[in-house]
Design a protein around this motif. Structure first.
Motif, PDB file in Angstrom:
ATOM      1  N   UNK A  53       0.731  -1.348  -0.099  1.00 46.22           N
ATOM      2  CA  UNK A  53      -0.157   0.083  -0.050  1.00 46.22           C
ATOM      3  C   UNK A  53       0.919   1.282  -0.018  1.00 46.22           C
ATOM      4  N   UNK A  54       1.911   1.529   0.782  1.00 47.23           N
ATOM      5  CA  UNK A  54       2.716   2.512   0.999  1.00 47.23           C
ATOM      6  C   UNK A  54       3.214   3.047  -0.340  1.00 47.23           C
ATOM      7  N   UNK A  55       3.319   1.923  -1.264  1.00 49.34           N
ATOM      8  CA  UNK A  55       4.229   2.124  -2.533  1.00 49.34           C
ATOM      9  C   UNK A  55       3.116   2.433  -3.895  1.00 49.34           C
ATOM     10  N   UNK A  56       1.844   2.337  -3.408  1.00 45.94           N
ATOM     11  CA  UNK A  56       0.687   2.727  -4.413  1.00 45.94           C
ATOM     12  C   UNK A  56       0.928   4.045  -4.613  1.00 45.94           C
ATOM     13  N   UNK A  57       0.546   4.708  -5.975  1.00 50.00           N
ATOM     14  CA  UNK A  57       0.645   5.954  -6.355  1.00 50.00           C
ATOM     15  C   UNK A  57      -0.374   6.837  -5.580  1.00 50.00           C
ATOM     16  N   UNK A  58      -1.723   6.245  -5.327  1.00 49.55           N
ATOM     17  CA  UNK A  58      -2.584   6.693  -4.661  1.00 49.55           C
ATOM     18  C   UNK A  58      -2.494   7.134  -3.335  1.00 49.55           C
ATOM     19  N   UNK A  59      -1.750   6.241  -2.546  1.00 46.92           N
ATOM     20  CA  UNK A  59      -1.354   6.283  -1.241  1.00 46.92           C
ATOM     21  C   UNK A  59      -0.280   7.190  -0.919  1.00 46.92           C
ATOM     22  N   UNK A  60      -0.574   8.547  -0.507  1.00 49.06           N
ATOM     23  CA  UNK A  60       0.363   9.551  -0.231  1.00 49.06           C
ATOM     24  C   UNK A  60       1.288   9.669   0.814  1.00 49.06           C
ATOM     25  N   UNK A  61       0.449   9.014   2.060  1.00 50.52           N
ATOM     26  CA  UNK A  61       0.887   9.430   3.475  1.00 50.52           C
ATOM     27  C   UNK A  61       2.622   8.790   3.626  1.00 50.52           C
ATOM     28  N   UNK A  62       2.646   7.566   3.163  1.00 48.96           N
ATOM     29  CA  UNK A  62       4.089   7.522   3.792  1.00 48.96           C
ATOM     30  C   UNK A  62       5.282   8.196   2.803  1.00 48.96           C
ATOM     31  N   UNK A  63       5.099   8.181   1.575  1.00 48.86           N
ATOM     32  CA  UNK A  63       6.175   9.051   0.905  1.00 48.86           C
ATOM     33  C   UNK A  63       6.321  10.494   1.209  1.00 48.86           C
ATOM     34  N   UNK A  64       4.896  10.912   1.508  1.00 45.25           N
ATOM     35  CA  UNK A  64       4.899  12.492   1.968  1.00 45.25           C
ATOM     36  C   UNK A  64       5.598  12.500   3.056  1.00 45.25           C
ATOM     37  N   UNK A  65       5.402  11.738   4.191  1.00 42.90           N
ATOM     38  CA  UNK A  65       6.011  11.894   5.583  1.00 42.90           C
ATOM     39  C   UNK A  65       7.741  11.653   5.461  1.00 42.90           C
ATOM     40  N   UNK A  66       7.914  10.664   4.541  1.00 43.81           N
ATOM     41  CA  UNK A  66       9.484  10.575   4.479  1.00 43.81           C
ATOM     42  C   UNK A  66      10.146  11.724   3.830  1.00 43.81           C
ATOM     43  N   UNK A  67       9.251  12.467   2.761  1.00 39.64           N
ATOM     44  CA  UNK A  67       9.774  13.682   2.200  1.00 39.64           C
ATOM     45  C   UNK A  67       9.933  14.814   3.294  1.00 39.64           C
ATOM     46  N   UNK A  68       8.902  14.958   4.290  1.00 37.13           N
ATOM     47  CA  UNK A  68       9.211  15.899   5.246  1.00 37.13           C
ATOM     48  C   UNK A  68      10.313  15.560   6.191  1.00 37.13           C
ATOM     49  N   UNK A  69      10.456  14.276   6.593  1.00 42.13           N
ATOM     50  CA  UNK A  69      11.664  13.886   7.433  1.00 42.13           C
ATOM     51  C   UNK A  69      13.072  13.953   6.825  1.00 42.13           C
ATOM     52  N   UNK A  70      12.951  14.019   5.599  1.00 40.86           N
ATOM     53  CA  UNK A  70      14.176  14.015   4.630  1.00 40.86           C
ATOM     54  C   UNK A  70      14.651  15.750   4.681  1.00 40.86           C
ATOM     55  N   UNK A  71      13.500  16.345   4.074  1.00 39.86           N
ATOM     56  CA  UNK A  71      13.744  17.819   3.942  1.00 39.86           C
ATOM     57  C   UNK A  71      13.990  18.599   5.302  1.00 39.86           C
ATOM     58  N   UNK A  72      13.411  18.223   6.324  1.00 39.46           N
ATOM     59  CA  UNK A  72      13.444  18.825   7.642  1.00 39.46           C
ATOM     60  C   UNK A  72      14.123  18.312   8.799  1.00 39.46           C
ATOM     61  N   UNK A  73      15.184  17.411   8.149  1.00 37.58           N
ATOM     62  CA  UNK A  73      16.081  16.420   8.983  1.00 37.58           C
ATOM     63  C   UNK A  73      16.998  17.306   9.927  1.00 37.58           C
ATOM     64  N   UNK A  74      17.254  18.563   8.985  1.00 39.93           N
ATOM     65  CA  UNK A  74      18.305  19.546   9.819  1.00 39.93           C
ATOM     66  C   UNK A  74      17.789  20.263  11.095  1.00 39.93           C
TER      67      UNK A  74
END
Ligand code: AVJ
Length: 322
Positions: A53-74
């Motif tokens: 599910x976390x890899x489905x195109x429609x299921x945005x939460x996992x990849x979006x959260x990962x993006x936030x954790x990556x971008x805001x890591x510092x």
């Protein structure tokens, strides 16, 4: 290499888990409306379906959260005290926690999860990749009180509860959980927590009604599990997946709908279904930044930072225990 003994090794746990599942399933299918707890989705097959599910195109939460954790890591790293212990409530894939561990100076990591086997596998991978990190798995139900390993008691504590798992709780349960986390971590502790946001209803609907039907299989898997583990005789072709957005209550609801009048037997009990009758299997609450901050405030925490992606799909909050 670390040689800390994991706090596992309770030979009775699997049986206890089966009987809790049996008790809950019989009780919850006896209710009107019928329901089943989403915590029972995650056997081996269910966990794999969730990963899909976390890899489905429609299921945005996992990849979006990962993006936030990556971008805001510092920024996240800047609020983490040196030598802190990171306590993760529930331990799934290690992708998210690795992002935190790579950027911040954590001395210890405490994954807390009911599944001891899974924890051990996870812990060895992290010990290999972070040789200076002490890993102390705790096999426990993270929604109840548990004791922190004595080795981390004196360290600054940072809780981690990603994935919008908090969305599975009713609002009062979310509050109880946050209070319990506050009691476990102690005053002055920090917590990094992910919460899915309210948004366009079509986007929400599609995330739980994917074209490939993976979410449907994930939902139906709880019946497969009842058949296998509890001797049930659910006919999978006689139930259908339904996910809807309940606007008044700010939540996605997942249901399994009986396609016809039928009876199902499990553990000596017969359950009757009307055509169209539902088993309510999951709620996934969606927050606004303001409603999340209010929930935190009412539960002994103060939000210090809230981060979102550019499209405001998902939120990650840093908060401090009062
Ligand atoms: C793991 C509870 C965050 O609510 O989105 C995914 C579970 N259910 N698709 C969610 C889930 C259907 C997921 N959480």
């Amino acid at each position: 290499m670390n040689v800390h003994a994991p706090a596992l090794a309770d030979a009775h746990l699997p049986d206890e888990q089966t009987s809790a599942f049996a008790r809950d399933a019989v009780d919850d299918l006896s209710l009107h409306p019928k329901r089943l707890s989403p915590k029972y989705f995650y056997d081996a097959a269910g966990s794999e379906l969730f990963e899909a599910i976390t890899k489905l195109p429609e299921y945005y939460p996992t990849r979006t959260e990962l993006g936030i954790l990556r971008d805001r890591g510092a920024e996240i790293a800047s609020i983490i005290p040196k030598g802190a212990a990171l306590i993760e409530f529930g331990a799934g894939a290690t992708t998210k926690v690795r992002l935190l561990l790579e950027k911040s100076a954590f001395a210890a990591y405490v994954p807390v999860d009911i599944s001891g086997e899974f924890l051990n596998a996870q812990a060895s991978g992290l010990r290999r990749d972070f040789p200076d990190l002490a890993v102390y798995p705790v096999a426990a139900d993270f929604t109840a009180a548990f004791a922190l390993p004595t080795q981390v008691v004196r360290r600054p504590k940072v809780g981690f509860f990603p994935g919008s798992t908090i969305g599975n709780f009713e609002p009062h349960e979310a509050s109880t959980f946050l209070r319990s986390a506050r009691d476990i971590l102690g005053r002055g502790a920090q917590m990094i927590i992910g919460a899915d946001l309210e948004k366009d209803e079509r986007v929400l609907y599609d995330a739980y009604n994917d074209a490939a039907g993976v979410t449907a299989r994930f939902n139906l898997n709880v019946l497969v599990r009842i058949n296998r583990e509890l001797g049930g005789n659910f006919d999978l072709s006689a139930f259908t997946h339904r996910a809807i957005y309940n606007r008044e209550r700010h939540r996605i609801e997942m249901h399994l709908i009986s396609r016809k009048k039928q009876t199902v037997r499990m553990l000596g009990t017969t359950f009757s279904f009307r055509p169209g009758e539902s088993i309510h299997t999951e709620n996934s609450y969606k927050y606004s930044i303001e409603r999340f901050a209010a929930l935190a405030r009412d539960s002994g925490w103060t939000v210090s930072e809230s981060w979102t992606d550019a499209a405001r799909m998902f939120s990650v909050h840093a908060m401090t225990a009062e």
